[in-house]
Design a protein around this motif. Structure first.
Motif, short mmCIF file in Angstrom:
data_model
loop_
_atom_site.label_atom_id
_atom_site.label_comp_id
_atom_site.label_asym_id
_atom_site.label_seq_id
_atom_site.Cartn_x
_atom_site.Cartn_y
_atom_site.Cartn_z
N ALA A 131 0.83 -1.20 0.00
CA ALA A 131 0.00 0.00 0.00
C ALA A 131 0.87 1.25 0.00
CB ALA A 131 -0.91 -0.01 1.22
N LYS A 132 0.33 2.33 -0.53
CA LYS A 132 0.96 3.64 -0.49
C LYS A 132 2.40 3.59 -1.03
CE LYS A 132 -1.86 5.32 3.36
NZ LYS A 132 -1.87 5.89 4.73
N LEU A 133 2.51 3.17 -2.25
CA LEU A 133 3.83 3.12 -2.89
C LEU A 133 4.35 4.53 -3.10
CD1 LEU A 133 3.32 0.41 -5.64
CD2 LEU A 133 4.40 0.14 -3.42
N LYS A 134 5.65 4.70 -2.88
CA LYS A 134 6.25 5.99 -3.22
C LYS A 134 7.03 5.92 -4.52
CE LYS A 134 10.48 5.82 -0.37
NZ LYS A 134 11.18 6.53 0.73
N PHE A 135 7.32 4.69 -5.01
CA PHE A 135 8.00 4.57 -6.29
C PHE A 135 7.80 3.17 -6.84
CE2 PHE A 135 11.59 4.65 -9.29
CZ PHE A 135 11.40 5.92 -9.85
N ARG A 136 7.52 3.11 -8.14
CA ARG A 136 7.33 1.83 -8.81
C ARG A 136 7.98 1.91 -10.19
NH1 ARG A 136 3.31 -0.87 -12.14
NH2 ARG A 136 3.11 -3.05 -11.51
N PHE A 137 8.86 0.96 -10.50
CA PHE A 137 9.52 0.99 -11.79
C PHE A 137 9.65 -0.42 -12.35
CE2 PHE A 137 12.97 0.38 -8.75
CZ PHE A 137 13.92 -0.40 -9.40
N ALA A 138 9.96 -0.48 -13.65
CA ALA A 138 10.11 -1.76 -14.33
C ALA A 138 11.46 -1.81 -15.02
CB ALA A 138 9.00 -1.96 -15.35
N LEU A 139 12.01 -3.01 -15.13
CA LEU A 139 13.25 -3.24 -15.87
C LEU A 139 13.00 -4.28 -16.94
CD1 LEU A 139 14.28 -3.45 -12.49
CD2 LEU A 139 16.29 -2.64 -13.74
N ALA A 140 13.42 -3.96 -18.17
CA ALA A 140 13.38 -4.90 -19.28
C ALA A 140 14.75 -4.88 -19.95
CB ALA A 140 12.28 -4.53 -20.27
N SER A 141 15.11 -5.98 -20.59
CA SER A 141 16.44 -6.02 -21.21
C SER A 141 16.43 -6.93 -22.44
CB SER A 141 17.49 -6.51 -20.21
OG SER A 141 17.31 -7.88 -19.91
N ASP A 142 17.54 -6.88 -23.17
CA ASP A 142 17.80 -7.82 -24.25
C ASP A 142 16.69 -7.83 -25.31
OD1 ASP A 142 20.35 -9.38 -23.24
OD2 ASP A 142 19.05 -9.09 -21.52
N ILE A 143 16.50 -6.67 -25.93
CA ILE A 143 15.55 -6.54 -27.02
C ILE A 143 16.14 -7.12 -28.31
CG2 ILE A 143 14.16 -4.93 -28.36
CD1 ILE A 143 14.38 -2.96 -26.00
N HIS A 144 17.42 -6.90 -28.52
CA HIS A 144 18.13 -7.39 -29.71
C HIS A 144 17.44 -6.95 -31.00
CE1 HIS A 144 21.26 -9.84 -27.77
NE2 HIS A 144 20.36 -9.98 -26.80
N TYR A 145 17.10 -5.69 -31.04
CA TYR A 145 16.46 -5.11 -32.23
C TYR A 145 17.42 -5.22 -33.41
CZ TYR A 145 13.78 -1.72 -34.97
OH TYR A 145 13.02 -1.10 -35.95
N GLY A 146 16.93 -5.79 -34.50
CA GLY A 146 17.74 -5.95 -35.70
C GLY A 146 18.37 -7.32 -35.85
N GLN A 147 18.15 -8.24 -34.90
CA GLN A 147 18.75 -9.56 -35.04
C GLN A 147 18.07 -10.33 -36.17
OE1 GLN A 147 18.59 -12.20 -31.64
NE2 GLN A 147 20.05 -13.63 -32.54
N PRO A 148 18.83 -10.76 -37.17
CA PRO A 148 18.24 -11.50 -38.29
C PRO A 148 17.54 -12.77 -37.82
CG PRO A 148 20.49 -10.82 -38.82
CD PRO A 148 20.29 -10.54 -37.36
N GLY A 178 11.65 -11.95 -34.77
CA GLY A 178 10.59 -10.95 -34.92
C GLY A 178 10.87 -9.73 -34.08
N PHE A 179 12.01 -9.09 -34.32
CA PHE A 179 12.46 -8.02 -33.41
C PHE A 179 11.52 -6.82 -33.40
CE2 PHE A 179 14.76 -7.52 -37.43
CZ PHE A 179 14.56 -6.17 -37.75
N GLU A 180 10.90 -6.51 -34.53
CA GLU A 180 9.98 -5.37 -34.55
C GLU A 180 8.75 -5.66 -33.69
OE1 GLU A 180 9.52 -4.91 -38.81
OE2 GLU A 180 10.74 -3.09 -38.74
N GLN A 181 8.18 -6.85 -33.83
CA GLN A 181 7.02 -7.22 -33.03
C GLN A 181 7.38 -7.34 -31.56
OE1 GLN A 181 3.70 -7.59 -34.26
NE2 GLN A 181 3.47 -7.30 -32.04
N ASN A 182 8.55 -7.92 -31.27
CA ASN A 182 8.98 -8.04 -29.87
C ASN A 182 9.09 -6.67 -29.21
OD1 ASN A 182 9.20 -10.85 -29.99
ND2 ASN A 182 11.35 -10.78 -30.62
#
Length: 281
Positions: free
Chosen positions: A39-56, A59-63
């Motif tokens: 309850a009563k959060l003062k901060f909430r964040f997300a981490l994502a990694s390893d998109i590898h945009y452009g990898q032959p 489906g990097f665009e859809q990902n």
């Protein structure tokens, strides 16, 4: 896959306790709700990694589009104060960094930060030309602070982070209640042949400041849980968004901090692929 949530109680002595709870399957209910959120959060964040945009062959665009949608949906339902993209935004193509920024990342509905991975082939000059900040920097949100640093060079070689910068930053933030360190490649090899770094000075710095509560890493697409160094200092992983290997699902990690500076973190199965522990004998 480590199918569990982690609860960290922060105190003057550092990590006081961890409680294991089920993982979250994102958007599994009609109202996109979930239980056990502090309850009563003062901060909430997300981490994502390893998109590898452009990898032959991927489906990097859809990902990448999926990631933006998942995070924007999460923000609309539960609110995110920040998103961190922890390395390997592109796949050996630094020339694609402006494209992924303008075409995808800038469409996030929440402020975002990025840091290079080994497949970004980037240094401070490259990163600043695209994102307007260098490949090592800090972010402050009241009594919460983040230290982000590069762990590779422009050829993709793994390198220890700039420990002088990390120490200077942690000294500057010694009065903050909560500090997190974000490094794409972990600074320790838990297993002999693991593709991580061996940076004992970095690990020593992480252990030396009681208000440094955790480190966050990407790089290994198969890891989505937690490992420890020293006296139970946690290193959290977040699976992967793109690429041609890793966990069967694609997802991200959420971190929530309440007014008592209790930290609650869990992995989100955003793509809703439930297959776990599959084996062929």
């Amino acid at each position: 896959m480590f199918n569990r949530r982690k609860f960290i109680t922060t105190s003057a002595t550092g990590l006081a306790g961890i409680f294991l709870l089920p993982a979250v399957n994102s958007f599994a209910s009609a109202d996109n709700g979930y239980t056990s959120k502090p309850a009563k959060l003062k901060f909430r964040f997300a981490l994502a990694s390893d998109i590898h945009y452009g990898q032959p062959g991927t489906g990097f665009e859809q990902n990448t589009a999926n990631m933006v949608k998942w995070l924007n949906d999460d923000h609309a339902k539960n609110h995110l104060d920040m998103v961190i993209i922890n390395g390997d935004l592109v796949h050996n193509r630094p020339d694609l960094l402006p494209e992924i920024k303008t075409k995808y990342l800038d469409k996030l509905s929440v402020p975002y930060q990025t840091i290079p991975g080994n497949h970004d082939f980037a240094d401070a000059v490259v990163w600043k030309s695209v994102f307007n900040y260098e490949d090592h920097y800090t972010v402050e949100h009241g009594d919460i602070a983040f230290v982000l640093a590069n762990t590779a060079d422009t050829k993709g070689k793994y390198v220890c982070p700039d420990n002088s910068f990390i120490k200077q930053s942690l000294d500057k933030f010694k009065d903050k209640k909560v500090v997190f360190v974000v490094l794409h490649i972990p600074p320790v090899k838990w297993l002999k042949d693991e593709g991580f770094l061996d940076c004992p000075e970095t690990v020593e710095l992480l252990h030396a400041y009681p208000n440094v509560k955790a480190a966050f890493h990407g790089h290994d697409h198969l890891l989505d849980g937690v490992r420890y160094t020293g006296n139970k200092f946690p290193h959290f992983f977040d699976s992967h968004i793109g690429g041609d290997w890793g966990t069967d699902y694609r997802g991200y990690r959420v971190v929530e901090i309440n007014e008592q500076n209790e930290i609650y973190t869990y992995q989100v199965n955003a793509s809703q692929n439930p297959r776990l522990n599959a084996n062929k004998l």
